[in-house]
Structures are given as C-alpha cells and as structure tokens.
Scaffold this motif. Structure first.
Motif, mmCIF file in Angstrom:
data_model
loop_
_atom_site.group_PDB
_atom_site.id
_atom_site.type_symbol
_atom_site.label_atom_id
_atom_site.label_comp_id
_atom_site.label_asym_id
_atom_site.label_seq_id
_atom_site.Cartn_x
_atom_site.Cartn_y
_atom_site.Cartn_z
ATOM 1 N N ASP A 1 0.833 -1.209 0.000
ATOM 2 C CA ASP A 1 0.000 0.000 0.000
ATOM 3 C C ASP A 1 0.867 1.258 0.000
ATOM 4 O OD1 ASP A 1 -2.108 -1.729 0.093
ATOM 5 O OD2 ASP A 1 -2.999 -0.907 1.930
ATOM 6 N N LEU A 2 1.919 1.236 0.801
ATOM 7 C CA LEU A 2 2.852 2.362 0.807
ATOM 8 C C LEU A 2 3.537 2.493 -0.546
ATOM 9 C CD1 LEU A 2 4.505 4.600 2.190
ATOM 10 C CD2 LEU A 2 6.070 2.817 3.011
ATOM 11 N N ALA A 3 4.014 1.379 -1.088
ATOM 12 C CA ALA A 3 4.707 1.419 -2.379
ATOM 13 C C ALA A 3 3.786 1.924 -3.481
ATOM 14 C CB ALA A 3 5.239 0.029 -2.718
ATOM 15 N N ARG A 4 2.561 1.439 -3.502
ATOM 16 C CA ARG A 4 1.604 1.862 -4.528
ATOM 17 C C ARG A 4 1.325 3.359 -4.432
ATOM 18 N NH1 ARG A 4 -3.737 -0.552 -3.151
ATOM 19 N NH2 ARG A 4 -3.628 1.176 -1.667
ATOM 20 N N THR A 5 1.182 3.859 -3.211
ATOM 21 C CA THR A 5 0.871 5.280 -3.033
ATOM 22 C C THR A 5 2.040 6.153 -3.463
ATOM 23 O OG1 THR A 5 -0.621 4.751 -1.198
ATOM 24 C CG2 THR A 5 0.131 7.025 -1.391
ATOM 25 N N LEU A 6 3.237 5.787 -3.061
ATOM 26 C CA LEU A 6 4.402 6.588 -3.459
ATOM 27 C C LEU A 6 4.626 6.517 -4.965
ATOM 28 C CD1 LEU A 6 6.897 5.804 -0.551
ATOM 29 C CD2 LEU A 6 5.440 7.819 -0.865
ATOM 30 N N ARG A 7 4.343 5.382 -5.558
ATOM 31 C CA ARG A 7 4.431 5.277 -7.021
ATOM 32 C C ARG A 7 3.407 6.190 -7.691
ATOM 33 N NH1 ARG A 7 4.351 0.230 -7.109
ATOM 34 N NH2 ARG A 7 2.146 -0.130 -7.525
ATOM 35 N N LEU A 8 2.204 6.223 -7.126
ATOM 36 C CA LEU A 8 1.161 7.115 -7.651
ATOM 37 C C LEU A 8 1.612 8.569 -7.581
ATOM 38 C CD1 LEU A 8 -1.903 7.204 -8.596
ATOM 39 C CD2 LEU A 8 -2.433 7.645 -6.185
ATOM 40 N N VAL A 9 2.229 8.940 -6.457
ATOM 41 C CA VAL A 9 2.713 10.314 -6.297
ATOM 42 C C VAL A 9 3.757 10.640 -7.356
ATOM 43 C CG1 VAL A 9 3.987 11.865 -4.775
ATOM 44 C CG2 VAL A 9 2.205 10.375 -3.818
ATOM 45 N N ARG A 10 4.706 9.739 -7.564
ATOM 46 C CA ARG A 10 5.791 10.013 -8.497
ATOM 47 C C ARG A 10 5.309 10.027 -9.944
ATOM 48 N NH1 ARG A 10 9.722 6.007 -5.042
ATOM 49 N NH2 ARG A 10 10.134 7.502 -3.362
ATOM 50 N N GLN A 11 4.313 9.224 -10.246
ATOM 51 C CA GLN A 11 3.802 9.162 -11.615
ATOM 52 C C GLN A 11 2.840 10.296 -11.937
ATOM 53 O OE1 GLN A 11 2.120 5.220 -11.778
ATOM 54 N NE2 GLN A 11 4.078 4.240 -12.269
ATOM 55 N N HIS A 12 2.268 10.910 -10.908
ATOM 56 C CA HIS A 12 1.235 11.922 -11.130
ATOM 57 C C HIS A 12 1.507 13.201 -10.343
ATOM 58 C CE1 HIS A 12 -1.346 9.108 -13.332
ATOM 59 N NE2 HIS A 12 -0.977 8.207 -12.439
ATOM 60 N N LYS A 13 2.773 13.579 -10.265
ATOM 61 C CA LYS A 13 3.102 14.842 -9.605
ATOM 62 C C LYS A 13 2.378 15.982 -10.311
ATOM 63 C CE LYS A 13 7.318 15.685 -8.385
ATOM 64 N NZ LYS A 13 8.786 15.810 -8.359
ATOM 65 N N TYR A 14 1.806 16.878 -9.528
ATOM 66 C CA TYR A 14 1.022 17.986 -10.084
ATOM 67 C C TYR A 14 1.936 18.858 -10.934
ATOM 68 C CZ TYR A 14 -3.164 20.926 -10.049
ATOM 69 O OH TYR A 14 -4.304 21.609 -10.402
ATOM 70 N N ALA A 15 1.629 18.930 -12.200
ATOM 71 C CA ALA A 15 2.574 19.467 -13.182
ATOM 72 C C ALA A 15 3.022 20.886 -12.870
ATOM 73 C CB ALA A 15 1.944 19.409 -14.577
ATOM 74 N N SER A 16 2.106 21.740 -12.484
ATOM 75 C CA SER A 16 2.451 23.147 -12.275
ATOM 76 C C SER A 16 2.833 23.448 -10.831
ATOM 77 C CB SER A 16 1.267 24.027 -12.676
ATOM 78 O OG SER A 16 0.097 23.659 -11.961
ATOM 79 N N GLY A 17 2.973 22.420 -10.012
ATOM 80 C CA GLY A 17 3.233 22.637 -8.590
ATOM 81 C C GLY A 17 1.927 22.848 -7.845
ATOM 82 N N LEU A 18 1.775 22.192 -6.713
ATOM 83 C CA LEU A 18 0.526 22.294 -5.973
ATOM 84 C C LEU A 18 0.260 23.735 -5.550
ATOM 85 C CD1 LEU A 18 0.751 19.108 -3.733
ATOM 86 C CD2 LEU A 18 -0.691 19.454 -5.743
ATOM 87 N N PRO A 19 -0.988 24.177 -5.665
ATOM 88 C CA PRO A 19 -1.303 25.571 -5.341
ATOM 89 C C PRO A 19 -1.130 25.858 -3.855
ATOM 90 C CG PRO A 19 -3.312 24.320 -5.764
ATOM 91 C CD PRO A 19 -2.170 23.422 -6.133
ATOM 92 N N ARG A 20 -0.714 27.070 -3.551
ATOM 93 C CA ARG A 20 -0.575 27.552 -2.177
ATOM 94 C C ARG A 20 -1.237 28.917 -2.061
ATOM 95 N NH1 ARG A 20 3.407 24.646 0.654
ATOM 96 N NH2 ARG A 20 4.498 23.134 -0.678
ATOM 97 N N VAL A 21 -1.775 29.184 -0.864
ATOM 98 C CA VAL A 21 -2.488 30.456 -0.676
ATOM 99 C C VAL A 21 -1.982 31.248 0.520
ATOM 100 C CG1 VAL A 21 -4.583 29.602 -1.789
ATOM 101 C CG2 VAL A 21 -4.317 29.343 0.687
ATOM 102 N N SER A 22 -1.088 30.662 1.333
ATOM 103 C CA SER A 22 -0.648 31.364 2.544
ATOM 104 C C SER A 22 0.092 32.655 2.222
ATOM 105 C CB SER A 22 0.235 30.442 3.386
ATOM 106 O OG SER A 22 1.347 29.988 2.639
ATOM 107 N N GLN A 23 0.635 32.766 1.010
ATOM 108 C CA GLN A 23 1.353 33.981 0.636
ATOM 109 C C GLN A 23 0.419 35.094 0.180
ATOM 110 O OE1 GLN A 23 0.910 31.415 -1.233
ATOM 111 N NE2 GLN A 23 0.614 32.004 -3.366
ATOM 112 N N LEU A 24 -0.866 34.790 -0.006
ATOM 113 C CA LEU A 24 -1.835 35.772 -0.490
ATOM 114 C C LEU A 24 -2.366 36.623 0.655
ATOM 115 C CD1 LEU A 24 -3.948 33.494 -2.874
ATOM 116 C CD2 LEU A 24 -2.042 34.990 -3.500
#
Length: 352
Positions: A303-326
């Motif tokens: 389960d851990l391996a599958r999840t980390l593989r999912l993360v590496r294969q589907h990294k959010y292309a533009s970088g995950l959005p952040r709002v704390s700087q707004l």
C-alpha cells in the motif's frame, strides 16, 4: 434482501414518506451542492470585503449557493434559533435547493439531549441527511498508539449507539465520513456493528489517500453504505517525509470522477454530491516517519509502495497551489474561483 439493497430502498422510502407525491427533483438530478468547509475563508469571515462578503449564517450561504448555481448545501447545525430554522426552511423551499446538516454525535449519555435538539432543528429546517465525524482529527496527527485508536473506535460505536434511537425517532439519516481517520474496511466494520438503516457513510472521494488507500477501492468498498458525498479532486507531490496532498479544481487531479459519480448513483439513485473544495496549502502526509505508523497494524508494504508510485507518476505538473502567501482578499478570490471552476466542471462533464 441483503443489507446493501435494504439501505438503498430505505433511503428512497424515507424520502418518499417525507414528501407527498413524487420525489422532489433535487433528489434525482440536482446540481452539485457545496459543503460549508469549501468556504473556510468566507464562512464567518472577519475580512471586510465588498466583492466577497462573509457568510454570517446558513441563510447567507444558501442564498449564495443559489446565486452561483449550486443545487444545495451541507452546513453545520449547532445552537440554531427557532427564527433561523424557519428562515432556512422557507428559503430552501422558495429557492428549490436541498440542505444537509453537519452535526456532532453524543459522546456520553448527557449529550443526547443536545444531539436530539440539533436533529430536531435539522428536521424542522427540511433536512433528511446529517454528516458527522467520529474522531478528533487526522489519524496520524491525533492518535499516537494502537491503543489510542482502538479507544477511538470503541467510543465511536458507543456514540453512534446513543445517536441511533434519536435518528430512528426523527427518521433522519446520519452519515459518518471517512475523515482521514477510518480506513475503508474499518468503516465497513463499524457499519456492520451498528447495522442500522439510519446510519451510513459520507463518502469522501479523496481523504483516504492520506491513509495509503487506493481511491477507487475506497469508493467500491464504502459505496454500499453511501448516503451523501464529499466531492473533490486531488493533486499530489513529493516531500522529504512522504507526500503532499491537495484538493484541486475538479478535473485537474488524479481521480476518476465520472466513474465515482456513476458508482454512487448506481448504488443510491438519490445520493447527493456535495463539493468540498478546500482552498489551502498542501497537507503533509508523513508516511515515511515512524510516528505515522503508530496506529496502523496489518497495512501491507504494497500500500505504501503503490501510493508513493502514484505520487511520483502523477506529480502535479504546475506545482501544488498555495495560498498562505496571499493577502486576505486574494485568498477569498482564490476560494471563490476554485468553487466556480468546480461547479462548471460538474455541470459540463459530470452532468450534476
């Protein structure tokens, strides 16, 4: 008739008894509703904004949902006055929207009177379904031993057993959320222990990734018990201690939303779809730290391996959005823009 069929028929039957004649349109093909937590910045906002004024109560949120084309809302029910109950009921009927509640379960017998009053308020306001959680926080943050999580499970059973007679009395559905606390098989076990037509599941589409569960497997496991939903799409990225998890606008993340919607509709034709688009910085899921595993037993390494593989294969292309700087106005704008984008995707792609 097995329990799956029974729950589905009971849901339809309870609604039919509540409304004379045909079932209302909102129980069939209503546009997607909005969970109050989607408006974390605007709900009871202290920011003075002309463009994004805060919502002081459920009526304000209901009016806004109608304005932007949502089908209804899910909102916290707590200490409602008779006047607020009447206003919510009248505006709900006038606008043709559905309303669901979010409510806390009784932790001990002396809490039952409070719980009954809130259920009664919800019923009088025109609600049929109430969402709840049975934990004090995310599993890997709030609980630090297997014994602590077992205690939570035992308390949850006790609380829901206290709640069940009240739900039966008022013919109200209570839906327990998979709230980054229960893995799906654990929540099924809870449902089986309770074995009540009045207690089911708020099926959150993305939360369980934080517990290393595969999203579609979660849907397939919990959908027999679904009363209502929290709709979201999820973006992923890596960080040193595990992975980052974010709600992102529908259609921009990794979830197969059309299939998830179809499975929910197939199981419960009257299920409601409620958007929970939380606009915030990414959550850190520290699955590579020892402390994360304190409450888990028997979770396979796959389960851990599958999840980390999912993360590496589907990294959010533009970088995950952040709002704390707004600034506050910028966060309000980002929140509203995300919600409008999700409603547009739902209408055009999900047909809801």
């Amino acid at each position: 008739m097995d329990r799956r069929d029974f729950i589905q028929k009971a849901t339809v039957g309870a609604l039919a008894l509540s409304f004379p004649g045909n079932l209302p349109a909102f129980t069939k093909e209503a546009p997607m509703g909005i969970v109050v937590h989607s408006y974390g910045s605007r709900w009871n906002s202290k920011v003075a904004s002309n463009k994004y004024p805060g919502f002081a109560n459920a009526v304000d949120l209901l009016e806004h949902c109608y304005k932007i084309g949502a089908g209804g809302m899910q909102v916290v029910v707590k200490d409602w006055s008779a006047d607020l109950i009447k206003k919510v009921r009248d505006r709900r009927e006038k606008l043709g929207l559905y309303v669901e509640g979010s409510i806390g379960v009784p932790g001990k017998p002396e809490d039952v009177a409070r719980f009954e009053q809130e259920v009664k308020s919800a019923k009088e306001a025109g609600m049929q379904v109430l969402r709840t959680v049975c934990s004090s926080g995310r599993r890997y943050d709030a609980y630090h031993s297997a014994e602590a999580f077992t205690e939570l499970q035992n308390k949850a059973v006790a609380s829901l057993k206290l709640a069940e007679p009240i739900l039966r009395k008022y013919k109200m559905k209570l839906a327990v959320e998979n709230h980054k606390d229960w893995r799906a098989p654990e929540l099924v076990d809870l449902m089986k222990q309770l074995n009540s037509e009045w207690i089911g599941v708020t099926l959150d589409f993305g939360n369980s990734i934080a517990l290393l569960e595969e999203p579609m497997e979660v849907i397939q496991t919990l959908v027999p018990y679904v009363f209502t939903t929290h709709v979201k799409d999820m973006g992923l990225d890596e960080y040193a201690d595990g992975f980052l998890l974010s709600e992102v606008p529908l259609g921009k993340g990794i979830l197969d939303l059309p299939k998830m919607f179809a499975l929910c509709r197939q199981q419960n034709p009257n299920v409601t779809f409620n958007l929970e688009m939380i606009t915030r910085d990414p959550l850190e899921i520290p699955c590579l730290k020892d402390e994360y595993w304190a409450t888990f037993s028997g979770v396979p390494a796959t389960d851990l391996a599958r999840t980390l593989r999912l993360v590496r294969q589907h990294k959010y292309a533009s970088g995950l959005p952040r709002v704390s700087q707004l600034d506050p106005e910028g966060r309000l704008a980002a929140e509203e823009n995300n919600i409008l984008a999700c409603l547009n995707y739902s209408k055009n792609t999900l047909k809801s």
